[in-house]
Write a protein that holds these residues in place. Structure first.
Motif, PDB file in Angstrom:
ATOM      1  N   TYR A 114       0.538  -1.230  -0.222  1.00 37.36           N
ATOM      2  CA  TYR A 114       0.064  -0.031   0.185  1.00 37.36           C
ATOM      3  C   TYR A 114       0.907   1.066   0.068  1.00 37.36           C
ATOM      4  CZ  TYR A 114      -3.469  -3.364   1.398  1.00 37.36           C
ATOM      5  OH  TYR A 114      -4.454  -4.242   1.354  1.00 37.36           O
ATOM      6  N   THR A 130       0.334   7.404   1.060  1.00 39.25           N
ATOM      7  CA  THR A 130      -0.624   7.587  -0.137  1.00 39.25           C
ATOM      8  C   THR A 130      -0.123   8.918  -0.748  1.00 39.25           C
ATOM      9  OG1 THR A 130      -2.392   9.022   1.091  1.00 39.25           O
ATOM     10  CG2 THR A 130      -2.228   6.598   1.022  1.00 39.25           C
ATOM     11  N   ARG A 144      -8.766   7.799   1.981  1.00 36.58           N
ATOM     12  CA  ARG A 144      -7.227   7.560   2.464  1.00 36.58           C
ATOM     13  C   ARG A 144      -7.084   6.972   3.784  1.00 36.58           C
ATOM     14  NH1 ARG A 144      -7.786   8.468  -2.202  1.00 36.58           N
ATOM     15  NH2 ARG A 144      -7.522   6.346  -1.959  1.00 36.58           N
ATOM     16  N   GLU A 146      -8.808   5.018   5.291  1.00 38.34           N
ATOM     17  CA  GLU A 146      -9.083   3.643   5.229  1.00 38.34           C
ATOM     18  C   GLU A 146      -7.992   2.807   4.864  1.00 38.34           C
ATOM     19  OE1 GLU A 146     -12.466   1.528   2.803  1.00 38.34           O
ATOM     20  OE2 GLU A 146     -13.244   3.307   3.849  1.00 38.34           O
ATOM     21  N   THR A 147      -7.241   3.443   3.953  1.00 43.90           N
ATOM     22  CA  THR A 147      -5.950   2.716   3.438  1.00 43.90           C
ATOM     23  C   THR A 147      -5.086   2.742   4.570  1.00 43.90           C
ATOM     24  OG1 THR A 147      -6.468   3.604   1.458  1.00 43.90           O
ATOM     25  CG2 THR A 147      -4.402   2.633   1.563  1.00 43.90           C
ATOM     26  N   LEU A 150      -5.945   0.155   7.152  1.00 40.82           N
ATOM     27  CA  LEU A 150      -6.039  -1.380   6.954  1.00 40.82           C
ATOM     28  C   LEU A 150      -4.541  -1.718   6.810  1.00 40.82           C
ATOM     29  CD1 LEU A 150      -7.520  -3.572   5.047  1.00 40.82           C
ATOM     30  CD2 LEU A 150      -6.624  -2.511   2.852  1.00 40.82           C
ATOM     31  N   SER A 151      -3.695  -0.989   6.197  1.00 42.85           N
ATOM     32  CA  SER A 151      -2.334  -1.348   6.333  1.00 42.85           C
ATOM     33  C   SER A 151      -1.679  -1.688   7.659  1.00 42.85           C
ATOM     34  CB  SER A 151      -1.380  -0.199   5.747  1.00 42.85           C
ATOM     35  OG  SER A 151       0.083  -0.679   5.913  1.00 42.85           O
TER      36      SER A 151
END
Lengths: 233, 185
Positions: A114, A130, A144, A146-147, A150-151
């Motif tokens: 990611y 990001t 963003r 959420e990313t 998640l990671s």
């Protein structure tokens, strides 16, 4: 499943904000003046030198001027006819309070999948990454976040996501990745130290030092000619 | 000399520090009420010469197209008319070849490695702390394709004499015991 990792033992970590605040305090104690709450509105220049800067608190004059305004540097320089190819690349971060040391990272990792970095900063965990090309807006996009979540939650625990601070900033990226450090050819007293992209913190001390050496008229410890804005012509 | 520095982020403040140490009169101007409140405020916290790599790389255009299809993409381009952005992207694409990449990577590594040494010296000289650690960085791979690319990066790291080591999962755990090695792809 993780398959492998590339370990870089010479890399380090730390909080750039705390560093900047503490170094500024030490610089002030040594006689550096800091004018805060002072918006820079423009520069007044003659044909070959900058005469003054216009600010919300009036004109300021000096023998030399250094532009280190990150993504805003090209906006200040454009009216002087100086084209600096720096464009904002928006990044996001989450800062989580540490809740359980045994589940948290000890140092810093990059999640290649990611392109997210997870770093231990004292009693906090920073999750950053990001890249958005979206101009100068500082809106906090929920996608963003959420990313980043998640990671982090796939790789670690030990931090409280619900108590995280969500943040965004504009990285000043150049098209060739290299910062712009050095003089501006047409103006005898105008210097740039900007365009560090994702690496402003990594490159800060070295950039500050070679710029100071150049202004002082002393040979920097490393080659610098190919770091100036002249490489774009 | 009297020198005005425009911007009190990490770059403006380090510039001020070194100019002051050479005996100059320095004034730092910023719109914020304190130093380091904009881009320097909450970045990823890495001091990473080993990871100093240009985005403009030979494979970037194709990768970027792939990313556009992903939900959790590392890159998002919002559709808008912005000539500064178009011009910048055009220049970026011109740097997406092996020759430009090597030149750019060399310049970045030179500044980053020197900078890490300056930071070490500054810590030594002043005793400055900033929630800092000097324990290295691990780039984590979940696919064979990522590892293939890492072999290319390792060659570049070797060329620049930057210490590095490819770790298996058990070795990752020696450095980061809390890492969940069963993370999904």
């Amino acid at each position: 499943m993780l398959k492998a990792g590339l370990y870089l033992p010479g890399d380090q970590s730390g909080d750039a904000h705390i560093f900047t605040q503490r170094l500024a305090k030490m610089a002030a104690a040594k006689g550096v003046t800091f004018l805060y709450d002072t918006t820079i509105k423009g520069m007044d220049a003659a044909a070959d030198e900058v005469m003054s800067i216009r600010t919300s608190k009036g004109h300021l004059r000096a023998d030399a001027y250094v532009v280190s305004m990150g993504s805003y540097s090209p906006l200040l320089l454009r009216p002087l006819g100086v084209h600096l190819p720096v464009y904002p690349v928006k990044g996001y971060s989450l800062t989580l309070p540490l809740t359980d040391e045994s589940h948290a990272p000890l140092s810093t990792v990059n999640d290649e999948t990611y392109k997210v970095a997870i770093t231990r900063l004292g009693s906090r965990i920073r999750v950053g990454g990001t890249a958005e090309l979206t101009g100068y807006n500082l809106r906090l996009s929920p996608d963003r976040r959420e990313t980043l979540e998640l990671s982090f939650s796939e790789l670690f625990g030990g931090g409280d996501l619900s108590a995280a601070t969500y943040w965004t900033g504009l990285r000043p990226n150049t098209p060739d990745g290299t910062p712009v450090i050095g003089p501006v050819p047409r103006f005898s007293n105008l210097w740039l130290n900007t365009g560090h992209g994702t690496l402003g913190w990594t490159m800060a001390c070295g950039s500050g030092r070679i710029l100071a050496d150049m202004i002082h008229g002393r040979k920097p410890d490393i080659p610098v000619l190919d770091l100036s804005i002249s490489r774009y012509r | 000399m009297k020198i005005i520095i425009l911007g009190a982020g990490v770059i403006g403040v380090t510039s001020a520090w070194y100019l002051n140490s050479l005996g100059h009169e320095v004034i730092v101007v910023d719109r914020q009420p304190e130093p380091g409140l904009e881009t320097s405020f909450a970045n990823a916290g890495q001091v990473s010469p080993g990871y100093s790599t240009p985005w403009a790389a030979p494979g970037l255009p194709m990768k970027a197209i792939g990313w556009m299809m992903q939900r959790h993409s590392p890159l998002v381009i919002r559709k808008r008319i912005d000539f500064a952005m178009f011009r910048w992207m055009e220049q970026l694409l011109k740097n997406c070849n092996a020759h430009a990449y090597d030149i750019n990577k060399g310049r970045m590594l030179r500044v980053a490695e020197y900078s890490r040494d300056c930071l070490d010296a500054l810590r030594e000289e002043t005793g400055l702390t900033y929630d800092d650690r000097q324990r290295g960085l691990i780039q984590l791979f979940r696919t064979e394709k990522q590892i293939d690319k890492a072999y290319h990066d390792m060659k570049l790291l070797s060329d620049s004499a930057i210490p590095h080591e490819l770790l298996n999962v058990n070795q990752i755990l020696e450095h980061e015991p809390a890492c969940r090695t069963r993370a999904g792809c």
